[in-house]
Design an enzyme around this catalytic site. Structure first.
Site, PDB file in Angstrom:
ATOM      1  N   GLU A 121      43.517  35.860 -48.588  1.00  0.00           N
ATOM      2  CA  GLU A 121      43.226  36.997 -49.442  1.00  0.00           C
ATOM      3  C   GLU A 121      43.811  38.287 -48.867  1.00  0.00           C
ATOM      4  OE1 GLU A 121      39.232  35.623 -51.719  1.00  0.00           O
ATOM      5  OE2 GLU A 121      38.946  36.608 -49.800  1.00  0.00           O
ATOM      6  N   CYS A 134      44.768  45.774 -46.879  1.00  0.00           N
ATOM      7  CA  CYS A 134      44.066  44.997 -45.856  1.00  0.00           C
ATOM      8  C   CYS A 134      44.654  43.584 -45.857  1.00  0.00           C
ATOM      9  CB  CYS A 134      42.575  44.994 -46.199  1.00  0.00           C
ATOM     10  SG  CYS A 134      41.615  44.051 -45.026  1.00  0.00           S
ATOM     11  N   CYS A 141      39.137  31.411 -39.217  1.00  0.00           N
ATOM     12  CA  CYS A 141      39.076  32.085 -37.913  1.00  0.00           C
ATOM     13  C   CYS A 141      38.420  31.133 -36.923  1.00  0.00           C
ATOM     14  CB  CYS A 141      38.233  33.365 -38.049  1.00  0.00           C
ATOM     15  SG  CYS A 141      38.285  34.421 -36.590  1.00  0.00           S
ATOM     16  N   CYS A 145      31.715  35.094 -35.686  1.00  0.00           N
ATOM     17  CA  CYS A 145      30.826  36.252 -35.730  1.00  0.00           C
ATOM     18  C   CYS A 145      29.773  35.980 -36.812  1.00  0.00           C
ATOM     19  CB  CYS A 145      31.625  37.509 -36.018  1.00  0.00           C
ATOM     20  SG  CYS A 145      32.927  37.759 -34.785  1.00  0.00           S
ATOM     21  N   CYS A 148      29.908  37.555 -40.443  1.00  0.00           N
ATOM     22  CA  CYS A 148      31.202  37.591 -41.140  1.00  0.00           C
ATOM     23  C   CYS A 148      31.419  36.325 -41.958  1.00  0.00           C
ATOM     24  CB  CYS A 148      32.317  37.746 -40.103  1.00  0.00           C
ATOM     25  SG  CYS A 148      33.954  37.592 -40.821  1.00  0.00           S
ATOM     26  N   GLY A 199      40.822  36.434 -40.254  1.00  0.00           N
ATOM     27  CA  GLY A 199      41.412  35.992 -38.999  1.00  0.00           C
ATOM     28  C   GLY A 199      41.407  37.021 -37.883  1.00  0.00           C
ATOM     29  N   SER A 231      42.824  45.325 -36.070  1.00  0.00           N
ATOM     30  CA  SER A 231      41.418  45.232 -35.675  1.00  0.00           C
ATOM     31  C   SER A 231      41.177  43.926 -34.924  1.00  0.00           C
ATOM     32  CB  SER A 231      40.542  45.267 -36.938  1.00  0.00           C
ATOM     33  OG  SER A 231      39.194  45.032 -36.598  1.00  0.00           O
ATOM     34  N   SER A 253      36.078  45.786 -33.049  1.00  0.00           N
ATOM     35  CA  SER A 253      34.831  45.430 -33.724  1.00  0.00           C
ATOM     36  C   SER A 253      33.723  45.408 -32.675  1.00  0.00           C
ATOM     37  CB  SER A 253      34.970  44.048 -34.364  1.00  0.00           C
ATOM     38  OG  SER A 253      35.894  44.120 -35.409  1.00  0.00           O
ATOM     39  N   LEU A 254      33.107  46.550 -32.461  1.00  0.00           N
ATOM     40  CA  LEU A 254      32.122  46.655 -31.372  1.00  0.00           C
ATOM     41  C   LEU A 254      30.756  46.139 -31.838  1.00  0.00           C
ATOM     42  CD1 LEU A 254      31.777  47.625 -28.448  1.00  0.00           C
ATOM     43  CD2 LEU A 254      31.067  49.838 -29.369  1.00  0.00           C
ATOM     44  N   ASN A 330      28.213  44.130 -45.589  1.00  0.00           N
ATOM     45  CA  ASN A 330      28.469  43.564 -46.911  1.00  0.00           C
ATOM     46  C   ASN A 330      27.922  42.155 -46.959  1.00  0.00           C
ATOM     47  OD1 ASN A 330      30.000  45.710 -48.171  1.00  0.00           O
ATOM     48  ND2 ASN A 330      31.536  45.277 -46.605  1.00  0.00           N
ATOM     49  N   CYS A 373      34.909  44.352 -46.544  1.00  0.00           N
ATOM     50  CA  CYS A 373      35.042  43.809 -45.187  1.00  0.00           C
ATOM     51  C   CYS A 373      34.143  42.615 -44.995  1.00  0.00           C
ATOM     52  CB  CYS A 373      34.556  44.808 -44.145  1.00  0.00           C
ATOM     53  SG  CYS A 373      35.593  46.168 -43.902  1.00  0.00           S
TER      54      CYS A 373
HETATM   55  N1  SAH Z   1      39.026  39.516 -36.697  1.00  0.00           N
HETATM   56  C1  SAH Z   1      39.235  40.902 -36.639  1.00  0.00           C
HETATM   57  C2  SAH Z   1      39.747  41.495 -37.934  1.00  0.00           C
HETATM   58  C3  SAH Z   1      39.120  41.009 -39.214  1.00  0.00           C
HETATM   59  S1  SAH Z   1      37.473  41.477 -39.566  1.00  0.00           S
HETATM   60  C4  SAH Z   1      37.963  41.600 -36.184  1.00  0.00           C
HETATM   61  O1  SAH Z   1      36.935  40.951 -36.094  1.00  0.00           O
HETATM   62  O2  SAH Z   1      38.039  42.792 -35.881  1.00  0.00           O
HETATM   63  C5  SAH Z   1      37.610  43.180 -40.068  1.00  0.00           C
HETATM   64  C6  SAH Z   1      36.342  43.995 -39.864  1.00  0.00           C
HETATM   65  O3  SAH Z   1      35.328  43.630 -40.797  1.00  0.00           O
HETATM   66  C7  SAH Z   1      35.729  43.785 -38.492  1.00  0.00           C
HETATM   67  O4  SAH Z   1      35.286  44.996 -37.932  1.00  0.00           O
HETATM   68  C8  SAH Z   1      34.554  42.914 -38.810  1.00  0.00           C
HETATM   69  O5  SAH Z   1      33.613  42.960 -37.803  1.00  0.00           O
HETATM   70  C9  SAH Z   1      34.087  43.501 -40.116  1.00  0.00           C
HETATM   71  N2  SAH Z   1      33.180  42.639 -40.864  1.00  0.00           N
HETATM   72  C10 SAH Z   1      33.127  41.297 -40.840  1.00  0.00           C
HETATM   73  N3  SAH Z   1      32.137  40.858 -41.664  1.00  0.00           N
HETATM   74  C11 SAH Z   1      31.571  41.934 -42.222  1.00  0.00           C
HETATM   75  C12 SAH Z   1      30.519  42.123 -43.193  1.00  0.00           C
HETATM   76  N4  SAH Z   1      29.923  41.089 -43.753  1.00  0.00           N
HETATM   77  N5  SAH Z   1      30.192  43.386 -43.545  1.00  0.00           N
HETATM   78  C13 SAH Z   1      30.880  44.432 -43.014  1.00  0.00           C
HETATM   79  N6  SAH Z   1      31.872  44.314 -42.116  1.00  0.00           N
HETATM   80  C14 SAH Z   1      32.225  43.081 -41.716  1.00  0.00           C
HETATM   81 FE1  SF4 Z   2      36.872  36.253 -37.118  1.00  0.00          FE
HETATM   82 FE2  SF4 Z   2      36.842  38.965 -37.217  1.00  0.00          FE
HETATM   83 FE3  SF4 Z   2      35.226  37.519 -38.807  1.00  0.00          FE
HETATM   84 FE4  SF4 Z   2      34.746  37.629 -36.196  1.00  0.00          FE
HETATM   85  S1  SF4 Z   2      34.679  39.349 -37.638  1.00  0.00           S
HETATM   86  S2  SF4 Z   2      34.699  35.761 -37.473  1.00  0.00           S
HETATM   87  S3  SF4 Z   2      36.814  37.663 -35.372  1.00  0.00           S
HETATM   88  S4  SF4 Z   2      37.465  37.530 -38.848  1.00  0.00           S
END
Ligand code: SAH
Ligand code: SF4
Length: 396
Positions: A121, A134, A141, A145, A148, A199, A231, A253-254, A330, A373
């Site tokens: 996507e 984006c 992945c 997390c 996510c 990813g 990111s 992504s802290l 989200n 996101c």
């Molecule tokens: N893998 C990389 C880039 C893709 S995720 C990473 O983790 O940084 C892009 C951003 O979306 C990251 O900051 C991730 O933590 C955030 N994200 C993932 N799931 C989310 C959700 N359900 N709601 C809001 N942000 C989210």
């Molecule tokens: Fe992968 Fe980024 Fe989602 Fe974590 S937040 S599962 S690293 S895509």
């Protein structure tokens, strides 16, 4: 317009495209393109010039065949057409949100003839004075997390450089952004690229690096590295290399201020804890007050959203040129968290604002089409979200 305006929907498995044995040129860097032309039989002293002409056709004009490249002879165009493929990725669906956000589900080429490839996507977010695309870097992945949606999908494969660049080509087509479409080149629709789709880009480093070299080339798509943000969930050993070899902006992504909470949210933290991650950020090549690192922080109710967390966040980032992006969580079907209350987010943001960080809350965009996101997840490998979350939690 209804809240979900689906421009074209094609969810039943589309027949895979006819296998194409031709070499794909999109995504090759300039030296790789010149080498491909040399192998094809172009005299060595002409390779650079021919590569320049073809580069202009592909990335400046957005051509999908050699036909329009009239700086090449008709005979040469015919031969190139037999050897090389300039076609786009296949669009499965295109959706438009009420807020103007657009999402494309794209099918990658399959590995075997007759077998449809996996899907990814790409999301376009228009805002006042800018437009952000984006982009995904992997199908699924390897990381899990727990908040996510992509993390519930196993890694299917890395994207090639061509597939990463290909997402931008599709968006430019759909937005009518090629110069031949009559748009003024100053008046761009895609002004920024973020590698925040599906990813972990630092687990597909070489392809991401090559793709960004193509994207930032001044005679093509021409997006400056300062307008490209990668990111990462915190792959510490790759951070220095990212600054040195790519030189793009960095986002981390802290999401938590202590290892205990971050271990649960971003399990990679167990390998590379916060201290090491921040040390790598301090040493990120090119970091300065003019080129700050963005710290993303997803607001999860009762998990990481207290005022103590906010204060600790400010303390933690004190000596790093930083921006903070608070992201309202989200939700996705089966997600184990809730978004913090708006009031809590505002109080959290106040602490962050008082410490000198401006406008930190990122408004969710495209929620109605699951384009926000962390909501991205293709249907390629459906694994029940609940199953994966349980696995992720056990690991954490
Ligand atoms: N893998 C990389 C880039 C893709 S995720 C990473 O983790 O940084 C892009 C951003 O979306 C990251 O900051 C991730 O933590 C955030 N994200 C993932 N799931 C989310 C959700 N359900 N709601 C809001 N942000 C989210
Ligand atoms: Fe992968 Fe980024 Fe989602 Fe974590 S937040 S599962 S690293 S895509």
């Amino acid at each position: 317009m209804t809240s979900l305006d689906i421009a074209h929907e094609n969810r039943t498995p589309a027949p895979a495209r006819k296998a194409d044995a031709r070499t794909r040129l999109v995504g090759l860097t300039r030296p790789q393109l010149a080498a491909a032309l040399k192998d094809f039989g172009i005299p060595e002293n002409q390779c650079r010039m021919r590569a320049g002409q073809i580069w202009n056709g592909i990335y400046h004009r957005g051509l999908t065949s050699f036909e329009g490249m009239t700086t090449l002879s008709k005979e040469l165009r015919g031969k190139l057409n037999e050897a090389f493929d300039l076609s786009r990725l296949e669009i499965v669906t295109e959706q438009k949100s009420v807020d103007g956000t657009r999402k494309w589900l794209l099918r990658l080429p399959g590995e075997k003839p007759g077998v449809p490839g996996p899907e990814i996507e790409t999301v376009y977010i228009p805002e006042e004075g800018r437009g952000t695309l984006c982009v995904s870097s992997q199908v699924g992945c390897t990381l899990t997390c727990s908040f996510c949606h992509t993390g519930t999908q196993k890694l299917v494969r890395n994207l090639t450089a061509g597939e990463i660049v290909g997402q931008i080509m599709i968006a430019r087509d759909a937005l009518g952004e090629w110069p031949d479409g009559g748009r003024n080149s100053e008046d761009r629709l895609i002004t920024n690229i973020v590698l925040m789709g599906m990813g972990e880009p630092l687990y597909n480093f070489d392809n991401v690096r090559d793709a960004l070299e193509v994207v930032s080339d001044g005679e093509g798509l021409s997006l400056s590295k300062r307008r490209i943000t990668l990111s990462t969930s915190g792959v510490v050993p790759m951070i220095e290399k990212t600054g040195a070899e790519i030189g793009c902006m960095l986002a981390i992504s802290l999401h938590a201020v202590n290892d205990e909470t971050r271990n649960k949210l971003v399990p990679l933290n167990k390998k590379y804890p916060i201290k090491e991650l921040l040390e790598a950020c301090r040493n990120y090549p090119g970091v300065s007050n003019a080129r700050r690192i963005t710290f993303e922080y997803v607001m999860l109710k009762g998990v990481n959203d207290s005022l103590e967390d906010a204060k600790a966040l400010v303390r933690l980032l004190k000596h790093i040129p930083a921006k903070i992006n608070l992201i309202p969580f989200n939700p996705w079907p089966g997600s184990p968290y809730e978004c913090s209350d708006w009031e809590t987010i505002e109080k959290f943001a106040d602490v962050v604002n008082r410490a000198g960080y401006a406008s930190p809350v990122r408004t969710p965009r495209g929620r109605d089409i699951m384009a926000a996101c962390g909501q991205l997840k293709s249907e390629t490998v459906k694994q029940r979200a609940s199953e994966r979350i349980r696995e992720a939690r056990t690991e954490a």
